[in-house]
Design a protein around this motif. Structure first.
Motif, short mmCIF file in Angstrom:
data_model
loop_
_atom_site.label_atom_id
_atom_site.label_comp_id
_atom_site.label_asym_id
_atom_site.label_seq_id
_atom_site.Cartn_x
_atom_site.Cartn_y
_atom_site.Cartn_z
N PHE A 190 0.83 -1.21 0.00
CA PHE A 190 0.00 0.00 0.00
C PHE A 190 0.86 1.26 0.00
O PHE A 190 0.46 2.29 -0.57
CB PHE A 190 -0.94 0.00 1.21
CG PHE A 190 -2.12 -0.91 1.06
CD1 PHE A 190 -3.10 -0.63 0.11
CD2 PHE A 190 -2.27 -2.03 1.85
CE1 PHE A 190 -4.20 -1.47 -0.05
CE2 PHE A 190 -3.36 -2.87 1.71
CZ PHE A 190 -4.33 -2.59 0.75
N PHE A 191 2.04 1.19 0.62
CA PHE A 191 2.91 2.37 0.63
C PHE A 191 3.40 2.70 -0.77
O PHE A 191 3.54 3.88 -1.12
CB PHE A 191 4.10 2.12 1.56
CG PHE A 191 5.01 3.30 1.71
CD1 PHE A 191 4.58 4.45 2.37
CD2 PHE A 191 6.29 3.30 1.17
CE1 PHE A 191 5.41 5.55 2.51
CE2 PHE A 191 7.13 4.39 1.30
CZ PHE A 191 6.69 5.51 1.98
N LYS A 192 3.64 1.68 -1.57
CA LYS A 192 4.05 1.91 -2.95
C LYS A 192 2.91 2.55 -3.76
O LYS A 192 3.16 3.25 -4.73
CB LYS A 192 4.49 0.60 -3.60
CG LYS A 192 5.81 0.05 -3.04
CD LYS A 192 6.26 -1.17 -3.79
CE LYS A 192 7.57 -1.71 -3.24
NZ LYS A 192 8.69 -0.77 -3.41
N LEU A 193 1.67 2.28 -3.34
CA LEU A 193 0.52 2.85 -4.04
C LEU A 193 0.22 4.27 -3.60
O LEU A 193 -0.07 5.15 -4.42
CB LEU A 193 -0.72 1.97 -3.82
CG LEU A 193 -0.68 0.55 -4.41
CD1 LEU A 193 -1.91 -0.24 -3.97
CD2 LEU A 193 -0.60 0.61 -5.93
N PHE A 194 0.26 4.53 -2.27
CA PHE A 194 -0.18 5.82 -1.72
C PHE A 194 0.96 6.75 -1.34
O PHE A 194 0.74 7.96 -1.23
CB PHE A 194 -1.06 5.58 -0.48
CG PHE A 194 -2.30 4.79 -0.75
CD1 PHE A 194 -3.29 5.27 -1.60
CD2 PHE A 194 -2.50 3.56 -0.16
CE1 PHE A 194 -4.43 4.55 -1.85
CE2 PHE A 194 -3.64 2.82 -0.40
CZ PHE A 194 -4.61 3.32 -1.26
N HIS A 195 2.16 6.22 -1.09
CA HIS A 195 3.31 7.02 -0.65
C HIS A 195 2.96 7.83 0.60
O HIS A 195 3.37 8.99 0.75
CB HIS A 195 3.79 7.95 -1.77
CG HIS A 195 4.18 7.21 -3.01
ND1 HIS A 195 5.34 6.47 -3.12
CD2 HIS A 195 3.54 7.07 -4.21
CE1 HIS A 195 5.41 5.93 -4.33
NE2 HIS A 195 4.33 6.26 -5.00
N HIS A 196 2.18 7.22 1.48
CA HIS A 196 1.77 7.86 2.73
C HIS A 196 1.79 6.79 3.82
O HIS A 196 1.05 5.81 3.74
CB HIS A 196 0.36 8.45 2.57
CG HIS A 196 -0.06 9.34 3.70
ND1 HIS A 196 -0.45 8.85 4.93
CD2 HIS A 196 -0.17 10.69 3.78
CE1 HIS A 196 -0.77 9.85 5.73
NE2 HIS A 196 -0.61 10.97 5.05
N GLU A 197 2.64 6.98 4.82
CA GLU A 197 2.88 5.91 5.78
C GLU A 197 1.65 5.56 6.63
O GLU A 197 1.38 4.40 6.91
CB GLU A 197 4.08 6.28 6.67
CG GLU A 197 5.39 6.19 5.90
CD GLU A 197 6.54 6.85 6.63
OE1 GLU A 197 6.28 7.64 7.56
OE2 GLU A 197 7.70 6.59 6.26
N VAL A 198 0.92 6.58 7.07
CA VAL A 198 -0.26 6.30 7.90
C VAL A 198 -1.31 5.56 7.08
O VAL A 198 -1.91 4.58 7.55
CB VAL A 198 -0.83 7.61 8.48
CG1 VAL A 198 -2.08 7.32 9.31
CG2 VAL A 198 0.21 8.32 9.34
N TRP A 199 -1.56 6.01 5.86
CA TRP A 199 -2.52 5.30 5.00
C TRP A 199 -2.05 3.88 4.71
O TRP A 199 -2.86 2.95 4.71
CB TRP A 199 -2.69 6.07 3.69
CG TRP A 199 -3.67 7.18 3.77
CD1 TRP A 199 -3.95 7.95 4.86
CD2 TRP A 199 -4.54 7.63 2.73
NE1 TRP A 199 -4.91 8.87 4.56
CE2 TRP A 199 -5.30 8.70 3.26
CE3 TRP A 199 -4.72 7.26 1.40
CZ2 TRP A 199 -6.24 9.39 2.51
CZ3 TRP A 199 -5.66 7.94 0.64
CH2 TRP A 199 -6.42 8.99 1.19
#
Length: 498
Positions: A79-88
């Motif tokens: 998911f981090f590779k998709l959103f580039h947002h750690e909390v998300w």
């Protein structure tokens, strides 16, 4: 004859289609509700460790702590590779898999009890305050419950149809449990349920006992090996087992909140509140009177079920599911953290749903429908208020950091605290922040310092007052959220500058 057979097949196909349609609708509702209130901040020490682990995965640096949650971190990195947002990235596994839990929970309740109970159980799961909130957090609990529920469904499927069971059901159930331990190793007591099912099969199907045991062991070992060996390869054999033993020892004897370090009446009080107040949304003396409505309905439902139900091997299965993990919570887990009781909540909701359905079938249907409707509406209102508060409120440790950054200078300030240091490591790494456990450790560090900064600050919770005995008046108090771990009692900020 052929005509009747075709009609029968068409009728069963229609029922199956409607069944899948209802499950999918409930899943989409659940997913939308979870997605709308997804967490915006790292809200606990564990979530900070997870975020640091996304940057630099290292068990020796507690990024995250042992066992490393490899399955959860792997999906979070996707998911981090998709959103580039750690909390998300850390919250999305709970949002998605917490919603997907609807499917195995539905199938399990339908197989155990009935389709009506299955529908009602899933509805109760969707609006339950703890199940809803934990799926919003950047944490691994909701994801762990998905694998656990999936495993339980397939294990009960094997348990119920022991004379005609297919090997793949036992394999999938065992595999899901093995993978689930890579999400939440603390769910290990459910191995007793898995072992109990294998033992039951070996007794009932003596001529196929070896086959059943091989299928179960293969799936379980495969699930564990998928995450254990990559972990050992990454950390190294010595480092991995050193972290394992040191963390386990510390958990039971130091900071883990086990019965050894945190006992007495206060522990019983916290356990009761974790299950009844935070887990089921029941009423407590300092909570809203609105909670009295679902509380009364839950009590009536359980009492009616105890009076009317016939005890058979289904209850034996549920007992083996609930009792070992409950003992683990009582003896080995931190009673102050409601999230630890999350795995037993869906089963309790199933029992409540069963009681209401029995009352509907055997008693006054109009009154039963009214009770169900009132319960759903009142619990939805309670849970919605909780998740809105969680979504809109900045966690206490982050409020603390923001306040210190506004009021003090980085160069001339030192901060003493406990678990809050991990938040500084993530959000304010340039500050001089030191971890101390009590007043003795604080004084030792101060006396050994060559240079004392202009401003010296101390942070601790209300419950840690006895460890520091601070006589000064707090500069500020930051209110915590009782449904999450860190800052639950609120954080007190003191100035201890001589």
């Amino acid at each position: 004859m052929l005509f009747f057979r075709q009609n029968k097949q068409n009728r069963y196909g229609h029922i199956l289609l409607n069944f899948r349609y209802r499950v999918s609708i409930l899943f989409l509702i659940c997913l939308l509700m979870r997605f709308c209130f997804m967490g915006r901040y790292l809200d606990s020490c564990d979530s900070v460790n997870f975020a640091l682990g996304l940057r630099d995965y290292d068990l020796s640096l507690l990024q995250p702590h042992f066992p490393g949650y490899p399955v959860y971190i792997f999906l979070s990195r996707v998911f981090f590779k998709l959103f580039h947002h750690e909390v998300w990235a850390l919250a999305m596994p709970g949002v998605l898999l917490g919603s997907l839990t609807v499917y195995p929970l539905y199938f399990l309740a339908r197989l155990l009890l009935s389709e009506k109970v299955a529908v009602l159980t899933v509805v109760f799961y969707i609006i339950n305050p703890l199940c809803w909130l934990q799926a919003e957090r950047p944490a691994s609990d909701a994801m762990g419950v998905f694998f656990l529920t999936l495993s339980t469904y397939y294990l009960y499927r094997v348990f119920k149809h022991c004379h005609g069971v297919k090997g793949y059901s036992l394999f999938i159930g065992s595999l899901a449990l093995g993978l689930g331990l890579g999400v939440r190793l603390s769910y290990f007591p459910f191995i007793i349920l898995w072992a109990g099912v294998l033992f039951y099969l070996s007794i009932q199907r003596r001529y196929l006992a070896a086959h059943a045991i091989v299928c179960g062991l293969t799936g379980f070992v495969a699930g564990i090996c998928l995450w254990l060996f990559p972990q050992i390869n990454l950390a190294g054999w010595y480092s991995f087992w050193h972290n394992c033993f040191s963390f386990s020892y510390g958990h039971f004897t130091d900071w883990g909140g086990s019965v050894i370090t945190f006992g007495g009446f206060r522990r019983i009080d916290y356990l009761t509140q974790s299950v009844w107040v935070y887990g089921l949304g029941g009423w407590w003396y300092d909570f809203s009177l609105l909670r009295l409505i679902p509380s009364i309905i839950m009590i009536i439902s359980v009492l009616y079920l105890l009076k009317r139900c016939r005890y058979d091997r289904r209850w034996w299965f549920l007992g083996v599911y609930i009792i070992p993990y409950t003992f683990w919570i009582i003896l080995g887990q931190n009673a102050a953290n409601p999230r630890h009781i999350l795995p037993v909540i869906p089963m309790i909701l199933m029992l409540i749903a069963n009681g209401l359905c029995k009352a509907y079938e055997e008693g006054d249907r109009v009154l039963s429908l009214l009770l169900i409707s009132v319960f759903i509406l009142s619990m939805s209102a309670i849970s919605l208020k909780i998740v809105i508060r969680y979504h809109d409120t900045i966690p206490a440790p982050i409020q603390l950091i923001q306040f210190i950054e506004r009021q003090f200078n980085t160069i001339s300030t030192r901060v003493y605290c406990r678990e809050e240091k991990r938040f500084f490591d993530y959000y304010a790494p340039l500050w001089d922040v030191r971890n101390v456990r009590n007043a003795v450790a604080l004084n030792i560090d101060l006396q050994s310092s060559l240079h004392r900064p202009k401003d010296i600050l101390l942070v601790h919770t209300s419950g840690e007052f006895g460890k520091f005995r601070t006589r000064n008046t707090p500069i500020e108090k930051f209110e915590g959220n009782p449904y999450i771990d860190n800052g639950k009692e609120g954080l007190l900020l003191y100035s201890i500058t001589p």
